[in-house]
Write an enzyme that holds these catalytic residues in place. Sequence first.
Site, PDB file in Angstrom:
ATOM      1  N   GLU A 176       0.801  -1.239   0.000  1.00  0.00           N
ATOM      2  CA  GLU A 176       0.000   0.000   0.000  1.00  0.00           C
ATOM      3  C   GLU A 176       0.832   1.286   0.000  1.00  0.00           C
ATOM      4  O   GLU A 176       0.657   2.142   0.870  1.00  0.00           O
ATOM      5  CB  GLU A 176      -0.980  -0.015   1.194  1.00  0.00           C
ATOM      6  CG  GLU A 176      -1.956  -1.173   1.142  1.00  0.00           C
ATOM      7  CD  GLU A 176      -2.858  -1.280   2.358  1.00  0.00           C
ATOM      8  OE1 GLU A 176      -2.824  -0.392   3.226  1.00  0.00           O
ATOM      9  OE2 GLU A 176      -3.599  -2.281   2.452  1.00  0.00           O
ATOM     10  N   GLU A 289      -6.461 -10.620  -1.099  1.00  0.00           N
ATOM     11  CA  GLU A 289      -7.321 -10.274   0.051  1.00  0.00           C
ATOM     12  C   GLU A 289      -8.779 -10.121  -0.370  1.00  0.00           C
ATOM     13  O   GLU A 289      -9.486  -9.240   0.118  1.00  0.00           O
ATOM     14  CB  GLU A 289      -6.831  -8.964   0.698  1.00  0.00           C
ATOM     15  CG  GLU A 289      -5.370  -8.976   1.091  1.00  0.00           C
ATOM     16  CD  GLU A 289      -4.917  -7.713   1.828  1.00  0.00           C
ATOM     17  OE1 GLU A 289      -5.776  -6.947   2.280  1.00  0.00           O
ATOM     18  OE2 GLU A 289      -3.699  -7.507   1.951  1.00  0.00           O
TER      19      GLU A 289
END
Length: 391
Positions: A176, A289
């Site tokens: 991220e 995810e």
Amino acid sequence: MERRSVLTLGAAGAAALVAGGAGLLASPAWADSPKAAEAARKTGADSLRGYGARINLPIGSALTPQDIEQWAEISGGQFSVVTGANAMKWQTVEPTTQGVYDWTDADQLVAFAHANHQLVRGHTLLWHNQLPNWLTAGVAAGTISKTQLWSLLEKHIFTELGRYKGKIWQWDVANEFFTDSNPSGINPNDWWVVNAGEDIIAQAFKWAHEADPHALLFYNDYNVTGEDGTNAKHDAVFAWVQQQRDAGVPIHGVGTQAHLDTQYGFDPQRFQTDLEHYASIGLKIAVTEADVRTFVSDATTQTPTDSLSQFAQPFEYSAMMQAAIAVPEVISFTVWGWTDADSWVPGTFKGEGYACIYDVNQQPKQAYYSLLQDLKIAAEGAPRRAPLPRA
Ligand code: 9MR
């Protein structure tokens, strides 16, 4: 459709598979190892992992200690690859005092995976979140300098990867780092970028590769397969990863988190095109995810408030799975927790939930059956009908 590569390929075959991209990167031999093949095959036949194994697509879940301790049958029986939801994060393994480690959760995960013939995805080494307080406080107070921060990360990577050397299939090295803006780019305000400089990202991949040369190393992020609508984040991550690989940084793949929400648009074709785009430069891809959240009555029962979302959710899960099946460079498909009972969603998005493939009582939802059906048809083909009468 192009056939998936088989996990049991010989060394030459495996090398040929990765040769399409940045040829400079020696590929770790994981996909070639008997252990990977064994993990993919050991299955309950009529399970996600069972059908996934038949097309060499490991199906995974993030697991919490509760998933392991209370619901081992599903955690072990449905999945052939597991990720610690929090077990391997820096805050978990070196929580309160520098140099004092707590491997309880990480060891539990790795032992569970071993017992159930599952592969492990390591998650995550370099992220702005879930860092130990001693680290962030030390940097804030100026008692940890930039040089010391680099050394501490190096030590963290070598310690953790050293402990589990040879036991981790894929590592999410960096997580991220890109902005959600258009155009996107590396976030100048990211904690690591501010305190250590952007070069720390490439260095983390180099240290990880040195520490465990057989692990596949991933850059992991959300909205990197078109979910932002503009494709801006995909474009930025693609360009950066390509540039890093051209410079010899050992990045073997991109992890697309794939956290969807039924209130936003989702373009399955764009999702697949973006997977293919990463694959086109020799990258592996992992769906890391996946979940699909929606608005719910309350955080306990997580009953969807809009009945249409009960149709949207399995559709979106299925669309992601079908894209993953169609792109052979997708080497695993992981959901971020399998039961709504311990999903991260209600605690993060007020009023939302119902994101997983099993409900709060560990009962499979339509999303589960949709994934199972997609895998079954991919593995077996559709059943043949009796011959038609002559027209
Ligand atoms: O599932 C994790 C949850 O238990 C933690 O509280 C949370 C802290 O941010 O992190 C969750 O996992 C995240 C993952 O590590 C990275 N991508 C987003 C996931 C959901 O927040």
